[in-house]
Motif scaffolding. Structure first.
Motif, PDB file in Angstrom:
ATOM      1  N   GLU A 241      65.321  68.539  45.560  1.00 32.45           N
ATOM      2  CA  GLU A 241      65.027  67.114  45.371  1.00 32.45           C
ATOM      3  C   GLU A 241      63.559  66.842  45.663  1.00 32.45           C
ATOM      4  O   GLU A 241      63.041  67.229  46.714  1.00 32.45           O
ATOM      5  N   TYR A 242      62.905  66.176  44.724  1.00 28.01           N
ATOM      6  CA  TYR A 242      61.479  65.893  44.838  1.00 28.01           C
ATOM      7  C   TYR A 242      61.225  64.438  45.232  1.00 28.01           C
ATOM      8  O   TYR A 242      60.509  64.157  46.182  1.00 28.01           O
ATOM      9  N   CYS A 243      61.817  63.508  44.493  1.00 29.49           N
ATOM     10  CA  CYS A 243      61.661  62.103  44.810  1.00 29.49           C
ATOM     11  C   CYS A 243      62.686  61.293  44.034  1.00 29.49           C
ATOM     12  O   CYS A 243      63.298  61.785  43.078  1.00 29.49           O
ATOM     13  N   SER A 244      62.893  60.058  44.429  1.00 30.45           N
ATOM     14  CA  SER A 244      63.778  59.151  43.710  1.00 30.45           C
ATOM     15  C   SER A 244      62.984  58.382  42.665  1.00 30.45           C
ATOM     16  O   SER A 244      61.813  58.055  42.874  1.00 30.45           O
ATOM     17  N   THR A 345      51.066  60.274  43.076  1.00 33.66           N
ATOM     18  CA  THR A 345      51.194  61.186  44.222  1.00 33.66           C
ATOM     19  C   THR A 345      49.927  61.211  45.076  1.00 33.66           C
ATOM     20  O   THR A 345      49.809  62.031  45.982  1.00 33.66           O
ATOM     21  N   LYS A 348      49.590  57.289  48.199  1.00 39.26           N
ATOM     22  CA  LYS A 348      50.449  57.160  49.367  1.00 39.26           C
ATOM     23  C   LYS A 348      50.926  58.531  49.819  1.00 39.26           C
ATOM     24  O   LYS A 348      50.827  59.512  49.098  1.00 39.26           O
ATOM     25  N   SER A 349      51.473  58.556  51.030  1.00 31.89           N
ATOM     26  CA  SER A 349      51.981  59.828  51.554  1.00 31.89           C
ATOM     27  C   SER A 349      53.219  60.268  50.789  1.00 31.89           C
ATOM     28  O   SER A 349      53.466  61.462  50.622  1.00 31.89           O
ATOM     29  N   GLU A 350      54.025  59.291  50.323  1.00 32.74           N
ATOM     30  CA  GLU A 350      55.214  59.588  49.545  1.00 32.74           C
ATOM     31  C   GLU A 350      54.964  59.229  48.080  1.00 32.74           C
ATOM     32  O   GLU A 350      54.280  58.250  47.783  1.00 32.74           O
ATOM     33  N   PRO A 351      55.516  60.006  47.153  1.00 26.41           N
ATOM     34  CA  PRO A 351      55.349  59.671  45.734  1.00 26.41           C
ATOM     35  C   PRO A 351      55.907  58.280  45.438  1.00 26.41           C
ATOM     36  O   PRO A 351      56.920  57.866  45.992  1.00 26.41           O
ATOM     37  N   SER A 352      55.220  57.549  44.564  1.00 21.93           N
ATOM     38  CA  SER A 352      55.664  56.212  44.186  1.00 21.93           C
ATOM     39  C   SER A 352      55.503  56.045  42.680  1.00 21.93           C
ATOM     40  O   SER A 352      54.787  56.800  42.025  1.00 21.93           O
ATOM     41  N   TRP A 353      56.168  55.033  42.140  1.00 23.07           N
ATOM     42  CA  TRP A 353      56.176  54.798  40.704  1.00 23.07           C
ATOM     43  C   TRP A 353      55.473  53.493  40.368  1.00 23.07           C
ATOM     44  O   TRP A 353      55.660  52.483  41.036  1.00 23.07           O
TER      45      TRP A 353
END
Length: 440
Positions: A241-244, A345, A348-353
């Motif tokens: 799992e990479y990201c939602s 990517t 932010k520290s976490e990937p976002s859309w």
């Protein structure tokens, strides 16, 4: 006076005086003249300092609805720049009876009725065998047979010119399982990942929809809107799992992953509705499909009596009339719009859309049964920027020969409008059209 041997025409003359003035379709025709000219043409296409070959649409060879004798496909150089008649559209040696389950550059992933899989480049006439469908793991309990329809979609890591570095990955088992092989191997190997086969079947919870090879790994989108990543070069490849993903609008029927020209990952949602108001021409097309389905007896199906028994060839037919509900024949899927998101990517520290609401940075996207792709200079090929060109990839309706293959068009991201592709020469859409890039 002896006639000139045109096959001995100097290569530099072919290159500088002829090839540079021809379209990609004429390049293809020129390559068929002789081995010498084909060699020069391939060298020219591979080394020509241009944006590359234009995206083309591979369509059925059947010219009109009632002409069902043609058994190979044709190539539309550009569905937005159609020739005045179909006599100018070249045929390619891709048989109708074989399923096409993916395309990458000039290569197609094909499956025949004997469940043999192979890579085919119709422009160079090269063929590379892949492992048989029969080397996949047995179907889950709800499926009691194996057939060529077992494969939903296929993806390549690169062009298969070097078998040491080309991987092929397939989605199978009703979009629930993944398998892969390296070109040259004789069996499919399973990929470890979330077990979706034990859940009640639902595209929202138990299906994988699309994949793309990006930066040395395969990225996969599941029906749960979760992105997984997999390194097939690992000893035991596993879906991690990479990201939602973002939550799309209701009625999202398809999802696609695309690499942008800048190397960023795009997630595309296709929003469709069912229409039951078929017009006369469409009803006539349904009747043709049903007549063909009633007489269909060439699709091999391998019955599996029990979980632990060997595959046995029990029946060599599909009983469309009894195995599928006829109510599915009287409707069609119609795409309403698309939603496009870009993965960030860096900020932010976490990937976002981030949703792209009006612009694709001047690019165009091409989605469907093909391995999704983008082009950065669409106007050079007659296409428009910030558009999504799509074909029909409703696989279930393709399989049961109901009215399908017709949900094709162009979506304008800024205006949020859909226009149909001009297919006046090609009303018949079985097998369904697919995007290809004609590169030998």
């Amino acid at each position: 006076m002896s006639m000139a041997d045109w096959t001995q025409l100097p290569h530099d003359i072919l290159w500088t005086n002829i090839l540079c003035k021809l379209s990609v379709v004429d390049h293809y025709r020129l390559s068929l003249v002789c081995k010498s000219w084909r060699s020069v043409t391939v060298e020219y296409i591979n080394g020509y300092p241009s944006p590359g070959a234009p995206p083309c649409l591979m369509v059925p060879g059947t010219d009109i609805l009632r002409d069902t004798n043609c058994k190979t496909r044709r190539i539309l150089v550009s569905p937005v720049l159609l020739p005045p008649n179909n006599n100018h559209i070249p045929k390619v040696g891709v048989p109708h009876v074989d399923l096409c389950r993916g395309s990458y550059q000039g290569w197609l992933v094909m499956i025949n009725n004997d469940m043999d899989m192979y890579l085919l480049n119709p422009f160079s006439r090269k063929r590379i065998d892949l492992p048989s469908v029969m080397t996949l793991e047995m179907p889950c309990p709800r499926d009691r047979f194996m057939c060529k329809w077992q494969i939903s979609k296929a993806f390549l890591s690169t062009t298969p010119t070097n078998s040491n570095c080309c991987f092929v990955m397939v989605i199978h088992e009703g979009f629930r399982e993944f398998a892969y092989c390296k070109v040259g191997h004789t069996t499919w190997r399973p990929i470890n990942g979330p077990d979706l086969t034990g859940k009640p079947y639902s595209v929202s919870t138990s299906a994988y929809w699309d994949a793309i090879y990006l930066k040395g790994k395969f990225y996969v989108i599941a029906g749960t809107k979760v992105i997984y990543v997999c390194d097939l070069a690992a000893i035991e490849p596993t879906m991690i799992e990479y990201c939602s993903g973002p939550e799309p609008s209701p009625n999202s029927s398809q999802m696609y992953l695309v690499e942008s020209g800048g190397g960023e990952l795009l997630l595309i949602f296709r929003i469709s509705t069912r229409h039951y108001d078929l017009i006369d021409d469409e009803l006539e097309c349904v009747e043709v499909h049903l007549r063909r389905a009633a007489n269909k007896s060439t699709v091999k199906r391998i019955e599996i009596p029990s979980k632990h028994s060997r595959y046995e060839d029990v029946i060599d037919t599909y009983d469309y009339e009894n195995n599928f509900l006829l109510q599915y024949h009287n409707h069609r899927f119609v795409t309403q719009y698309f939603e496009v998101y870009k993965l960030d990517t860096r900020s932010k520290s976490e990937p976002s859309w981030t949703e792209l609401e009006e612009s694709l940075d001047g690019e165009s996207l091409f989605v469907g049964l093909n391995q999704s792709f983008s082009i950065s200079n669409p106007r050079l090929f007659g296409y428009k920027e910030n558009q999504i060109y799509f074909t029909d990839n409703a696989l279930t309706t393709h399989q049961i020969f109901c009215y399908s293959g017709n949900d094709m068009g162009v979506f304008d991201l800024k205006e949020c409008t859909v226009e149909s592709l001009d297919m006046r020469h090609f009303k018949y859409t079985t097998p369904p059209p697919i995007w290809v890039i004609p590169k030998p």
